[in-house]
Design a protein around this motif. Sequence first.
Motif, short mmCIF file in Angstrom:
data_model
loop_
_atom_site.label_atom_id
_atom_site.label_comp_id
_atom_site.label_asym_id
_atom_site.label_seq_id
_atom_site.Cartn_x
_atom_site.Cartn_y
_atom_site.Cartn_z
N ILE A 138 -35.04 6.57 -5.93
CA ILE A 138 -36.39 7.11 -6.04
C ILE A 138 -37.32 5.99 -5.60
CG2 ILE A 138 -38.13 8.13 -7.56
CD1 ILE A 138 -35.84 9.01 -9.38
N THR A 139 -37.78 6.07 -4.37
CA THR A 139 -38.45 4.93 -3.76
C THR A 139 -39.91 5.26 -3.44
OG1 THR A 139 -37.66 5.65 -1.59
CG2 THR A 139 -36.34 4.02 -2.76
N PRO A 140 -40.81 4.35 -3.76
CA PRO A 140 -42.23 4.59 -3.49
C PRO A 140 -42.65 4.12 -2.11
CG PRO A 140 -42.02 2.57 -4.72
CD PRO A 140 -40.62 3.09 -4.52
N ALA A 141 -43.64 4.77 -1.56
CA ALA A 141 -44.29 4.27 -0.35
C ALA A 141 -45.42 3.32 -0.73
CB ALA A 141 -44.84 5.42 0.48
N TYR A 142 -45.98 3.51 -1.95
CA TYR A 142 -47.08 2.70 -2.44
C TYR A 142 -46.86 2.36 -3.90
CZ TYR A 142 -49.59 4.65 1.62
OH TYR A 142 -49.97 5.04 2.87
N VAL A 143 -47.48 1.26 -4.34
CA VAL A 143 -47.55 0.94 -5.77
C VAL A 143 -49.01 0.68 -6.11
CG1 VAL A 143 -45.22 0.01 -5.98
CG2 VAL A 143 -47.09 -1.52 -5.33
N LEU A 144 -49.41 1.10 -7.31
CA LEU A 144 -50.80 0.95 -7.77
C LEU A 144 -50.78 0.68 -9.26
CD1 LEU A 144 -53.91 1.26 -7.56
CD2 LEU A 144 -53.57 3.75 -7.78
N GLY A 145 -51.32 -0.46 -9.67
CA GLY A 145 -51.35 -0.82 -11.07
C GLY A 145 -52.76 -0.93 -11.60
N LEU A 146 -52.93 -0.52 -12.87
CA LEU A 146 -54.22 -0.63 -13.54
C LEU A 146 -54.25 -1.93 -14.33
CD1 LEU A 146 -56.90 0.90 -14.27
CD2 LEU A 146 -55.74 1.62 -16.35
#
Length: 305
Positions: free
Chosen positions: A77-85
């Motif tokens: 399960i692989t992301p194209a993007y990561v975004l953290g708060l």
Amino acid sequence: MTTVFTFPGQGAQRPLMLQHLPKHPQVREAIEQAEEGLGVSLGALDSAEALKDTVNVQLSLLICGVAWGRYLQANDITPAYVLGLSIGAYPAAVVAGCLRFTDALSLVKTRGELMKSAYPSGYGMLAITGTVFEQVQAVVEALQNQGKRIYLANLNAPKQFVLAGDQASLKQAAERVRKKGSGTSSLLDVAVPSHCPLLSAESQQLLETFQYIELDEPVVRYVSAAKARVIKQASAIKEDLALNMAHQLHWHDSCEMLVERGVSKAIEMPPGSTLTSLFRNTLRHGVCYSVENTKLNTLYFGGRQ
């Protein structure tokens, strides 16, 4: 489907959050690295008593985000993007492949200690829901004009914001919002005034520490919640991580930008599901999941880039 992994910030923590990590060799490796690097067991970080300390909160969120992110990646399960708060940007950078986990442990510990020493008590953050930006901004500006130390820290959704400042000023803001009758407010489980100029000096100190840390170019696209854009260069990611404690966060704009780039699936790392709810405000024609409330095969279905 184009997928983004999201990573929560302070306020999402809960006792024993590190005691239910998935069983997998990569997760076990991360646990061993964390315990060896910090010199403590995970149980010393995530007990109810330990989580009263902002340093332990930030370290727990880092470890949890990295463990679950690596687990999903190991299961294709692989992301194209990561975004953290907020602190979530650190596990995001690790999962993106640009920040080494061992370095992240040291940096996050330093980050938490700087924030704690600057504001050991009397400060925090307040969530406001159900009113528009103009009204929130008017409340903040009115209090600032009276010399109050209060700031608009997070723009999470069209009608969801977070203020940072001293507790007395936050209580005054909550009362003014209540009197307007167009919103509700609640104090967050955050002991420091993040994402405002009150932490400018500490963010610069952390940036100096970063000069001794080597970052790689990301293999997964890293999104800055402060800038609401993709950052590609390792040097720019380094600066974004170091300074984000003092920068206003634009979560809603970041989500909109990702939808414009074709993201159709958002998966939130534990703990919690707040970011999932926020992302749904923007991703109306896609799917949003929180890992702790979703089975692995559901996350996998259509979960590749």
